[in-house]
Design a protein around this motif. Structure first.
Motif, PDB file in Angstrom:
ATOM      1  N   ALA A   1      52.376 113.318  87.240  1.00  0.00           N
ATOM      2  CA  ALA A   1      52.252 112.700  88.569  1.00  0.00           C
ATOM      3  C   ALA A   1      51.728 111.271  88.449  1.00  0.00           C
ATOM      4  O   ALA A   1      52.229 110.353  89.118  1.00  0.00           O
ATOM      5  N   LEU A   2      50.735 111.055  87.590  1.00  0.00           N
ATOM      6  CA  LEU A   2      50.147 109.713  87.432  1.00  0.00           C
ATOM      7  C   LEU A   2      51.201 108.716  86.964  1.00  0.00           C
ATOM      8  O   LEU A   2      51.399 107.663  87.584  1.00  0.00           O
ATOM      9  N   PHE A   3      51.894 109.041  85.879  1.00  0.00           N
ATOM     10  CA  PHE A   3      52.857 108.073  85.346  1.00  0.00           C
ATOM     11  C   PHE A   3      54.111 107.991  86.217  1.00  0.00           C
ATOM     12  O   PHE A   3      54.763 106.949  86.270  1.00  0.00           O
ATOM     13  N   GLY A   4      54.397 109.059  86.942  1.00  0.00           N
ATOM     14  CA  GLY A   4      55.471 108.985  87.937  1.00  0.00           C
ATOM     15  C   GLY A   4      55.115 107.999  89.039  1.00  0.00           C
ATOM     16  O   GLY A   4      55.954 107.199  89.472  1.00  0.00           O
ATOM     17  N   ALA A   5      53.862 108.026  89.479  1.00  0.00           N
ATOM     18  CA  ALA A   5      53.429 107.099  90.538  1.00  0.00           C
ATOM     19  C   ALA A   5      53.427 105.664  90.038  1.00  0.00           C
ATOM     20  O   ALA A   5      53.768 104.735  90.780  1.00  0.00           O
ATOM     21  N   VAL A   6      53.050 105.454  88.768  1.00  0.00           N
ATOM     22  CA  VAL A   6      53.070 104.098  88.216  1.00  0.00           C
ATOM     23  C   VAL A   6      54.521 103.593  88.183  1.00  0.00           C
ATOM     24  O   VAL A   6      54.823 102.490  88.646  1.00  0.00           O
ATOM     25  N   ALA A   7      55.411 104.435  87.643  1.00  0.00           N
ATOM     26  CA  ALA A   7      56.822 104.026  87.534  1.00  0.00           C
ATOM     27  C   ALA A   7      57.468 103.878  88.907  1.00  0.00           C
ATOM     28  O   ALA A   7      58.473 103.173  89.056  1.00  0.00           O
ATOM     29  N   GLY A   8      56.896 104.528  89.914  1.00  0.00           N
ATOM     30  CA  GLY A   8      57.462 104.459  91.266  1.00  0.00           C
ATOM     31  C   GLY A   8      56.802 103.398  92.133  1.00  0.00           C
ATOM     32  O   GLY A   8      57.126 103.280  93.324  1.00  0.00           O
ATOM     33  N   ALA A   9      55.870 102.626  91.565  1.00  0.00           N
ATOM     34  CA  ALA A   9      55.163 101.625  92.379  1.00  0.00           C
ATOM     35  C   ALA A   9      56.132 100.524  92.811  1.00  0.00           C
ATOM     36  O   ALA A   9      57.124 100.237  92.139  1.00  0.00           O
ATOM     37  N   LYS A  10      55.828  99.935  93.960  1.00  0.00           N
ATOM     38  CA  LYS A  10      56.702  98.917  94.568  1.00  0.00           C
ATOM     39  C   LYS A  10      56.738  97.665  93.693  1.00  0.00           C
ATOM     40  O   LYS A  10      55.696  97.052  93.442  1.00  0.00           O
ATOM     41  N   PRO A  11      57.934  97.261  93.229  1.00  0.00           N
ATOM     42  CA  PRO A  11      58.001  96.084  92.352  1.00  0.00           C
ATOM     43  C   PRO A  11      58.027  94.771  93.143  1.00  0.00           C
ATOM     44  O   PRO A  11      58.390  94.762  94.314  1.00  0.00           O
ATOM     45  N   ILE A  12      57.677  93.677  92.480  1.00  0.00           N
ATOM     46  CA  ILE A  12      57.834  92.352  93.088  1.00  0.00           C
ATOM     47  C   ILE A  12      59.319  92.064  93.250  1.00  0.00           C
ATOM     48  O   ILE A  12      59.780  91.647  94.297  1.00  0.00           O
ATOM     49  N   ASP A  13      60.056  92.315  92.167  1.00  0.00           N
ATOM     50  CA  ASP A  13      61.496  92.066  92.140  1.00  0.00           C
ATOM     51  C   ASP A  13      62.202  93.422  92.002  1.00  0.00           C
ATOM     52  O   ASP A  13      62.020  94.100  90.990  1.00  0.00           O
ATOM     53  N   PRO A  14      62.995  93.815  93.021  1.00  0.00           N
ATOM     54  CA  PRO A  14      63.612  95.160  92.984  1.00  0.00           C
ATOM     55  C   PRO A  14      64.472  95.389  91.744  1.00  0.00           C
ATOM     56  O   PRO A  14      64.716  96.533  91.354  1.00  0.00           O
ATOM     57  N   ARG A  15      64.918  94.275  91.105  1.00  0.00           N
ATOM     58  CA  ARG A  15      65.731  94.453  89.892  1.00  0.00           C
ATOM     59  C   ARG A  15      64.873  94.712  88.663  1.00  0.00           C
ATOM     60  O   ARG A  15      65.389  94.959  87.579  1.00  0.00           O
ATOM     61  N   LYS A  16      63.558  94.611  88.826  1.00  0.00           N
ATOM     62  CA  LYS A  16      62.656  94.789  87.690  1.00  0.00           C
ATOM     63  C   LYS A  16      61.593  95.829  88.041  1.00  0.00           C
ATOM     64  O   LYS A  16      60.467  95.491  88.422  1.00  0.00           O
ATOM     65  N   PRO A  17      61.950  97.111  87.936  1.00  0.00           N
ATOM     66  CA  PRO A  17      61.031  98.167  88.360  1.00  0.00           C
ATOM     67  C   PRO A  17      59.731  98.138  87.550  1.00  0.00           C
ATOM     68  O   PRO A  17      59.710  97.684  86.404  1.00  0.00           O
ATOM     69  N   VAL A  18      58.679  98.621  88.168  1.00  0.00           N
ATOM     70  CA  VAL A  18      57.396  98.739  87.471  1.00  0.00           C
ATOM     71  C   VAL A  18      57.525  99.811  86.387  1.00  0.00           C
ATOM     72  O   VAL A  18      58.151 100.852  86.591  1.00  0.00           O
ATOM     73  N   SER A  19      56.977  99.545  85.232  1.00  0.00           N
ATOM     74  CA  SER A  19      56.958 100.570  84.188  1.00  0.00           C
ATOM     75  C   SER A  19      55.599 100.556  83.514  1.00  0.00           C
ATOM     76  O   SER A  19      54.699  99.825  83.918  1.00  0.00           O
ATOM     77  N   TYR A  20      55.450 101.376  82.503  1.00  0.00           N
ATOM     78  CA  TYR A  20      54.189 101.456  81.755  1.00  0.00           C
ATOM     79  C   TYR A  20      54.521 101.345  80.273  1.00  0.00           C
ATOM     80  O   TYR A  20      55.669 101.628  79.867  1.00  0.00           O
TER      81      TYR A  20
END
Lengths: 350, 350
Positions: A293-312
């Motif tokens: 759930a934690l890393f899913g939420a990180v990867a699902g966080a709202k990005p600055i640029d929609p073409r560059k999703p947040v990752s860890y």
């Protein structure tokens, strides 16, 4: 520029090279996987390029012992201190994680701390073994007596680039794997830029007075200091240097390995490696679900640029490895020819 | 601007304030020492200034329980998982280190991992307790559900400033104490600059597009992102973010405390704290001598500027504390008056 080599072929080739040097088959397979991990995940400065540059010369000069077993110095159940007796670090760091994981399963935590080790390759590869067991794995390795980066106010190199890695499962996603030198970049990134004739960004190297140096060749000439993570003093140089010392303490001072500041010769012999594993599931239920759930939420966080999703850290490496296991590992032409000269049976894809 | 308050007086004053809130005397004394540690060592953003701003409101709103004992959830010898039950974190983090040290003496390593904790103050204060036992102490604390800094490519805050500390003895010198937020600076440094009407250096805050922001008030207005150690992507932002996640894993995911990405409300309740202690002397002889030699060599390294000797994290803080224990602790006038209003018996030096 590059050829695609099937992953099993690359692995077999490197395994064969280690076996030819007298490394027992099971150890050679682990060491090859550790080395190919760099190419598989895209951390190519720590991949097969180092086979002829770093690892084979260790055999040639007797600085590694192909068949050495670790010698346990002390065993207190949750902690083991051992002498790696110059076995190939690509293998012994993984052996340390496996032993620490077994102890963690019983005590909730396990640590195996080694002296007398040799270069371990990607620290994250070894740490990720703990994540594969559903545990949290930490690896700290110093660079033995090698001195590469000075203290922020110091004139001469004092410590190595001292890698630190932590891995944690992330459910169906690639595991979280932080795998970092405590300097801004490892030396391999600087030397790769120098070989390619490229400039490096301001913030990697500096003159003694703090002026940014962008010529990567300055590093080996001795007129460009490799900076600690944090860069300048006002942006945290002492934190990066402190993390370098944290690794020196955990990896080398704890087991009694060589340390940069105290070594008579600046060479990466008698490296210290500490593998520390926590087994949260031995202490509580729900850990794996919470981690997913934690890393899913990180990867699902709202990005600055929609073409560059947040990752860890570990996500891109994991995705890249998945693709390359299926389609092949890109190997630069020059390295491919070098491998063919050692192992003529090597073939690219198609 | 500042008055000098004798250290024992400052300590007694703060101890008295905690006792008046119902904290048992021995715990109040530890909590006061932890809080005054900030002023004693010069990390004043984490010192007595936080008494009325941070800690007393926790009592007023019932977010801390003055007399709560930790409840052990699981005990595997080398590892203990406990619920801190909202006891004052200034005390419970030290209690965790003491328990972890006792376990480390037996197993070589000990870890106490807490959920349900409250704000612990300077992480380094607690870690240094292990160094005083001749051991190596690590403290990781998240900020509960509080979200302060976004992922490097993320739009919204995700994690807290997630402090990490490591302490190690250094012979006759002050212990090595790395005590760092995993962001470039803690929020206290930014807000102190805002109160003082000063600009902050480029590299602390940035706009979403990476443009440096030097107005500290931008942080609380929401148009200046607090950066991770490493600053920009090319100088290691993902390492700093990864270290923030490392703390989130060790401190909160391991014990099952609240985490920023999963919390419904951004508030520093149900903080996770992990105290990990290694006892190298239980595994080998010579550790304390080697530690003294290592940090002696660091402090003796050749400086760039002879007027600015090389040091290590903890050295300046230790020297400052030694002076202030004898001569008094400088307390800003405004804070002094505030303390006098709570505790009229307080007197400055001379």
């Amino acid at each position: 520029m590059t050829v695609l080599v099937p992953y099993p072929t690359l692995l077999d080739t490197v395994t064969g090279v280690f076996r030819a040097r007298g490394v027992p088959p099971d150890r050679a397979a682990v060491a090859a996987e550790a080395l190919c991990h760099g190419d598989l995940t895209g951390m190519s400065t720590h991949g097969v390029v180092n086979l002829t540059r770093l690892y084979l010369p260790l055999f040639d000069s007797g600085r590694t012992e192909p068949t050495a077993d670790m010698a346990v110095v002390a065993d207190l159940g949750a902690s083991v201190l051992a002498d790696a007796r110059r076995a190939l670090g690509l293998w012994s760091a993984s052996q340390a994680v496996e032993l620490a994981s077994a102890r963690a399963a019983r005590y909730g935590i396990g640590v195996v701390t080694l002296r007398g080790a040799t270069h371990i390759g990607c620290a994250g590869y070894h740490a990720a073994r703990a994540a594969a067991h559903g545990m949290v794995g930490l690896i700290a390795s110093n660079c033995g007596g090698q001195r590469i980066a000075p203290a922020p106010d110091g004139r001469e190199p004092l410590l190595g680039t001292n890698p630190l890695a932590l891995a944690c499962p992330a459910g169906d996603r690639p595991p979280f794997v932080l795998d970092m030198s405590t300097t801004v970049v490892p030396t391999g990134r600087v030397r790769a830029a120098a070989r390619a004739g490229e400039q490096v960004p301001p913030g990697w190297l500096a003159a003694d007075d703090g002026t940014p140096v962008t010529d990567p060749a300055a590093f080996d000439r001795g007129d460009g200091r490799l900076l600690w993570l944090g860069g300048a003093t006002e942006t945290g140089a002492y934190k990066g240097f402190g993390l370098g010392l944290l690794v020196e303490v955990l990896a080398a001072l704890v087991p009694g390995a060589s340390t940069g500041p105290l070594s008579s010769v600046s060479r990466d012999d008698d490296i210290g490696v500490t593998a520390l594993v926590l087994a949260p599931s031995a202490l509580r239920s729900g850990f794996r679900e919470d981690a997913a759930a934690l890393f899913g939420a990180v990867a699902g966080a709202k990005p600055i640029d929609p073409r560059k999703p947040v990752s860890y850290p570990g996500w891109h490496e994991g995705e890249r490895a998945r693709w390359r296991r299926v389609h092949g590992v890109p190997v630069p032409d020059e390295l491919y020819e070098e491998l063919r000269s050692i192992s003529p049976a090597l073939r690219a894809v198609g």
